[in-house]
Design a protein around this motif. Sequence first.
Motif, PDB file in Angstrom:
ATOM      1  N   ASN A 130       0.804  -1.229   0.000  1.00  0.00           N
ATOM      2  CA  ASN A 130       0.000   0.000   0.000  1.00  0.00           C
ATOM      3  C   ASN A 130       0.837   1.279   0.000  1.00  0.00           C
ATOM      4  O   ASN A 130       0.481   2.276   0.651  1.00  0.00           O
ATOM      5  N   ASN A 131       1.974   1.261  -0.713  1.00  0.00           N
ATOM      6  CA  ASN A 131       2.784   2.473  -0.831  1.00  0.00           C
ATOM      7  C   ASN A 131       2.908   2.941  -2.283  1.00  0.00           C
ATOM      8  O   ASN A 131       3.749   3.803  -2.596  1.00  0.00           O
ATOM      9  N   ASN A 132       2.093   2.308  -3.147  1.00  0.00           N
ATOM     10  CA  ASN A 132       2.095   2.677  -4.567  1.00  0.00           C
ATOM     11  C   ASN A 132       3.478   2.553  -5.212  1.00  0.00           C
ATOM     12  O   ASN A 132       3.841   3.337  -6.103  1.00  0.00           O
ATOM     13  N   GLU A 133       4.222   1.572  -4.761  1.00  0.00           N
ATOM     14  CA  GLU A 133       5.561   1.387  -5.308  1.00  0.00           C
ATOM     15  C   GLU A 133       5.883  -0.099  -5.363  1.00  0.00           C
ATOM     16  O   GLU A 133       5.712  -0.811  -4.375  1.00  0.00           O
TER      17      GLU A 133
END
Length: 358
Positions: free
Chosen positions: A27-30
Amino acid sequence: QCFTGSKATPSDWHGTHVAGTIAAIANNNEGIAGVAPEAKIVPVRVLGACGGFDSDITDGIIWAAGGSVRGVPANHHPAQVINMSIGSEGTCTTPYRQAIAQANKRGSIVVVAAGNNNFDASKSSPGNCEDVITVGATDKNGKRSYFSNYGSRVDVSAPGGDRRYWGGGILSTLNAGKTAPGKADYAEYQGTSMAAPHVAGIVALMKAVDPKLTYAQAKKALQSTSQGVECDQSACGSGIVNAARAVQQVRSDREAADAAAAEAARKKAEEDAKRQQAPAPKVTPAPKVTPAPKASRPVTRPSRPVTRPSYPSRPRHGHTSRYRSWYGASANTYPSSAYPSSGYPNNGYLGFATGNHR
């Protein structure tokens, strides 16, 4: 790291790739998300630029589990799950068995890659050791990866990739550096080294549900909840692991165990309460026992000769020798011729006198 004649090779960040599969942040968009993104990683390096020895690996197992290794600082964060994406052809040696046994005793569950030789896993160590969860690899279609070892020694299978096809590898964290850390990166790898951390991550999730989970319990839960695998060899384990089902199985087992323990505690409390409320049982005094009389024993005294004084012969008439001194000695007797006959009783004998008669 290197010795005479050995050649150093650039790092392929194999360990970083494995660690990302287990616990990359979610959930850190990475990049990617690991199987157990809340898990903490304890990195243990057992091979250097020129390889290493089995003794390095067994020491790494012991240290990772919280055991002591000479010359190495203590591990204050023992691993509950040990992933071993490593192996070589050979038998399970005594040092491996001892290290794995020590890890299990300390509560660590050891997950091992089956190997990438496309032969029976019984030939690959430490995957052929007892008391470890040995993992084979599958491709994106649920088939055994062409390189994956197989056989009865494989417990379960997990995604290991097949890079012969585009996008067929396992994507995970990497680094662009060659001999030192550089820019963070991602790449696809293939191998049972990539399959094992999928299982290690699932076991970490299972441990979160039941911290006391043992190797045997984890293995049973993984196998009983796995799904079918298309295996073209004798065996590829019980199937492909299913994280959701395995974790739910452990949760159900834990809840059942807790309920059983609670019920046992309730029954014990009821029994204790009944014992406290029940009147004390009447105690009947034991009958008085009269001891048997002691057997009398005859008193034995030494035999002593009886000595009596010698008396002169006396005539049959007159009084006998019943007269004795009051002081215990026999009265002396004298012939009557020594005294006049008149004035004395007992004519012919002196009767008695006070004191001993001399």
